[in-house]
Enzyme design. Structure first.
Site, short mmCIF file in Angstrom:
data_model
loop_
_atom_site.label_atom_id
_atom_site.label_comp_id
_atom_site.label_asym_id
_atom_site.label_seq_id
_atom_site.Cartn_x
_atom_site.Cartn_y
_atom_site.Cartn_z
N LYS A 57 -12.83 -23.58 58.49
CA LYS A 57 -13.96 -22.86 59.11
C LYS A 57 -14.49 -21.77 58.17
O LYS A 57 -15.68 -21.71 57.88
CB LYS A 57 -13.50 -22.21 60.43
CG LYS A 57 -14.49 -21.18 60.96
CD LYS A 57 -14.03 -20.54 62.25
CE LYS A 57 -13.07 -19.40 62.13
NZ LYS A 57 -13.67 -18.08 61.90
N ASN A 58 -13.58 -20.91 57.72
CA ASN A 58 -14.05 -19.74 56.98
C ASN A 58 -14.63 -20.11 55.62
O ASN A 58 -15.57 -19.47 55.15
CB ASN A 58 -12.93 -18.70 56.88
CG ASN A 58 -12.67 -18.05 58.24
OD1 ASN A 58 -13.51 -18.13 59.14
ND2 ASN A 58 -11.51 -17.44 58.41
N ARG A 130 -19.30 -13.59 62.69
CA ARG A 130 -19.17 -12.62 61.61
C ARG A 130 -19.75 -13.20 60.31
O ARG A 130 -20.39 -12.52 59.53
CB ARG A 130 -17.68 -12.30 61.42
CG ARG A 130 -17.33 -11.36 60.30
CD ARG A 130 -17.57 -9.93 60.66
NE ARG A 130 -17.17 -9.01 59.59
CZ ARG A 130 -17.40 -7.71 59.63
NH1 ARG A 130 -18.02 -7.16 60.64
NH2 ARG A 130 -17.02 -6.94 58.63
N CYS A 154 -15.21 -12.26 66.59
CA CYS A 154 -14.21 -11.89 67.59
C CYS A 154 -14.07 -10.37 67.68
O CYS A 154 -14.13 -9.67 66.67
CB CYS A 154 -12.86 -12.49 67.20
SG CYS A 154 -12.79 -14.26 67.50
N ARG A 159 -14.40 -3.55 62.58
CA ARG A 159 -15.08 -4.47 61.67
C ARG A 159 -16.42 -3.92 61.13
O ARG A 159 -17.49 -4.48 61.38
CB ARG A 159 -15.29 -5.82 62.35
CG ARG A 159 -14.00 -6.41 62.88
CD ARG A 159 -14.14 -7.82 63.36
NE ARG A 159 -14.04 -8.78 62.28
CZ ARG A 159 -14.11 -10.11 62.44
NH1 ARG A 159 -14.31 -10.61 63.65
NH2 ARG A 159 -13.99 -10.92 61.42
N ASP A 397 -4.69 -14.10 60.94
CA ASP A 397 -5.16 -15.14 61.87
C ASP A 397 -4.00 -15.92 62.49
O ASP A 397 -4.17 -16.60 63.50
CB ASP A 397 -6.10 -16.12 61.15
CG ASP A 397 -7.39 -15.44 60.71
OD1 ASP A 397 -7.70 -14.37 61.24
OD2 ASP A 397 -8.08 -15.99 59.83
N VAL A 419 -4.14 -5.60 59.56
CA VAL A 419 -5.48 -5.89 59.04
C VAL A 419 -6.57 -5.48 60.04
O VAL A 419 -7.55 -4.82 59.67
CB VAL A 419 -5.62 -7.38 58.67
CG1 VAL A 419 -7.02 -7.70 58.18
CG2 VAL A 419 -4.59 -7.77 57.62
N ARG A 492 -14.59 -22.00 68.66
CA ARG A 492 -15.21 -21.43 67.46
C ARG A 492 -14.45 -21.84 66.21
O ARG A 492 -15.03 -21.92 65.13
CB ARG A 492 -15.18 -19.90 67.53
CG ARG A 492 -15.83 -19.32 68.74
CD ARG A 492 -15.66 -17.84 68.74
NE ARG A 492 -16.29 -17.36 67.51
CZ ARG A 492 -16.72 -16.15 67.33
NH1 ARG A 492 -16.58 -15.26 68.27
NH2 ARG A 492 -17.29 -15.80 66.20
#
Ligand code: EPU
Length: 518
Positions: A57-58, A130, A154, A159, A397, A419, A492
């Site tokens: 995904k990222n 994001r 999320c 952030r 994650d 994080v 997502r």
């Protein structure tokens, strides 16, 4: 089967004919339906078999943003097209004027950004994810201007976007953040409620805050309404510069890499993220004609080029999805195999699972077998401590699903989230299943239960992506029925999670909940 991993090569224009474009935008209606969907899991379950891992995904979100830098077409293989985040990103590109053709079955997407005629992507889509914010880098670099809504994603912490803003300024951009605020609205910044009359022209101060929202006094609910306006200060384009990131932010590193790839001169970025997704992006940029050196280390040197061309690339497997299935095998005391996977991207998790007592076997280059079945694990799995940190540390994650596993391991375990500042939202839901967890700040103390059936089914709500998957994993071993709402969050980042688990033997069903169940 994936042959090699990220593997960009120059694309011969029109080398592949793809079926007619389908509209990937999710109608609002569908989003509402997803919100109303629930997962019902009956446990305890034991899993067996093989799971195919989807594309990352990222990486996909970032590579799709990078196509804005390239003339001609870019062809991306193995894109997780079923994810709502991917769909939102495609809608963002479309809203700028990009042409997108995709082949859902083959997971291929052809993007042509030559017709991009706008620099302001759809605000509605920007608020969903994001990763949409990444487009500010390539838009500025190629078109000299960008007007981008503050990102969604999320709700796992503040952030902010200060590193993006300061980094782009170091490359010669003029950047400011504006807010529209009306007298009948209230502005919430972090946990502060500002007076409606406050002047929000102080954009410097606001640049550090991303998770803000404006509450209207009517029934429209919460809205985010902030825009980042950026243009090259010299009126020509970005210029190479130096920037030190206070924290190795993945998104800021990627955004600045894209911006610097087309800046005039050399850029040096230090204390950058070393995540595999950064290396994927560097490969893509280099295969598009850019000069990016040092990806995977904490310093990047980028020689800007005035033009980049489209290329073809393969999106690597999703290391977080792979890790989640490894944890699913462990929590259910099962034996499963997963592929494709890059084991070195998961070495932290592999070490921890071995400490717990799992047996992990590398079957070939890209296949792992994870076993926690009683024949391979003499006693109950043992708890272990985890502290999340940027790559190569333990991935944040994977913290929520790891915590789910630890609730079923012997002994007590300490889980420290370093994080994100609000990524323990799943604890309350796990407690509803009978898990014994105490939270102090960003640290959770998990008192493992000796038997895996110590958890019992309950009604739960997923409040974010990885927290949501932690509930699914716990539901697999909880005695009785667990019903999880809010599963739009899970969609997502996990393609067909329920179907993949069904294939492994889980009793998991998706259904539309009655309003009273939500
Ligand atoms: N941060 C700042 N200022 C900035 C940017 C970040 O202070 O300008 C802070 C954040 O507040 C956070 C820390 O830096 O405390 C790390 O954030 P980072 O920027 O590295 O995360 P991200 O780029 O927003 C990506 C992934 C996340 C993943 C993190 C960390 C995407 C789209 N998202 O987020 O993925 O958790 O890196 O690895 O790439 C997920 O998939 O569930 C997810 C949240």
């Amino acid at each position: 089967m994936a042959t090699s991993l990220c593997y960009a090569k120059p694309l011969k224009p029109f080398s592949l004919r793809l079926p007619q474009t389908q509209n990937p935008q999710i109608p609002t209606q569908t989003t509402q339906i997803r919100e109303a969907e629930t997962l019902t899991i009956t446990g305890p379950t034991q899993l067996s078999g093989h799971v195919p891992i989807s594309g990352s995904k990222n990486s996909s979100l970032c590579l799709l943003a990078a196509t804005l830098l390239c003339s001609n077409s870019c062809l991306l293989h193995n894109v997780p097209t079923g994810l709502s985040d991917t769909k939102a990103m495609l809608s963002i590109l479309r809203s700028l004027g990009a042409k997108i053709e995709f082949n859902e079955r083959n997971k291929e997407i052809l993007v042509n950004t030559d017709g991009v005629g706008r620099v302001e992507p759809c605000l509605e889509e920007m608020r969903k994810i994001r990763g949409g914010f990444f487009v500010i880098g390539p838009l500025l670099a190629r078109f000299g201007e960008a007007v981008v809504g503050l990102p969604g994603g999320c709700d796992i912490g503040e952030r902010p976007v200060d590193l993006y803003v300061r980094g782009l300024r170091a490359l010669g951009a003029a950047v400011e953040i504006t807010f529209k605020i009306f007298p009948w609205q209230f502005l919430i910044c972090g946990n502060r409620l500002c007076k409606p009359t406050i002047s929000h022209s102080n954009t410097e101060k606001m640049a550090g805050i991303a998770n803000f929202c404006i509450i209207t006094s009517d029934d429209t609910g919460l809205q985010r309404d902030g825009r980042v306006l950026a243009h090259s200060a010299n009126g020509k384009g970005l210029v190479g510069g130096s920037f030190h990131l206070d924290f190795p932010s993945v998104g800021a590193t990627e955004t600045l890499m894209m911006a610097a790839s087309m800046a005039d001169g050399v850029t040096v970025l230090s204390n950058v993220a070393k995540e595999p997704e950064v290396i994927d992006l560097a490969r893509f940029l280099n295969d598009s004609g850019a000069c990016v050196y040092g990806a995977g280390s904490d310093k990047l040197l980028i020689k800007g080029k005035c033009q980049l061309r489209g290329c073809e690339c393969y999106v690597p497997p999703d290391r977080i999805e792979a890790g989640t299935f490894m944890l699913a095998a462990a929590i259910t005391r099962s034996l499963i195999s997963i592929s494709p996977v890059t084991p070195s991207h998961l070495s932290c998790l592999i070490d921890k699972l071995k400490i717990a007592g799992c047996k992990i076997t590398r079957c070939n280059n890209d296949t792992l077998e994870v076993s926690a079945i009683p024949e391979n694990v003499c006693e109950n799995l043992r708890g272990f401590n985890v502290r999340t940190s940027p790559f190569p540390g333990f991935p944040t994650d994977l913290q929520p699903p790891t915590m789910a596993l630890l609730t079923t391991c012997s002994g007590s375990s300490i889980v420290e989230e370093s994080v994100f500042d609000r990524r323990l939202g799943h604890v309350r839901e796990l407690q509803k299943l009978g898990a014994k967890i105490q939270v102090c700040g960003s640290t959770a103390l998990v008192f493992g239960r000796e038997t895996r059936s110590a958890l019992h089914g309950s009604q739960l709500r997923a409040a974010d992506l990885r927290g949501g998957v932690a509930l699914v994993l716990a539901g697999l071993v909880a005695e009785g029925t667990t019903q999880i709402s809010g599963i739009g969050h899970i969609g997502r980042g996990y393609e067909n999670l329920d179907t993949k688990l069904q294939f492994l033997g889980a009793d998991i069903k998706r259904s539309i909940a009655m309003a009273s169940q939500l």
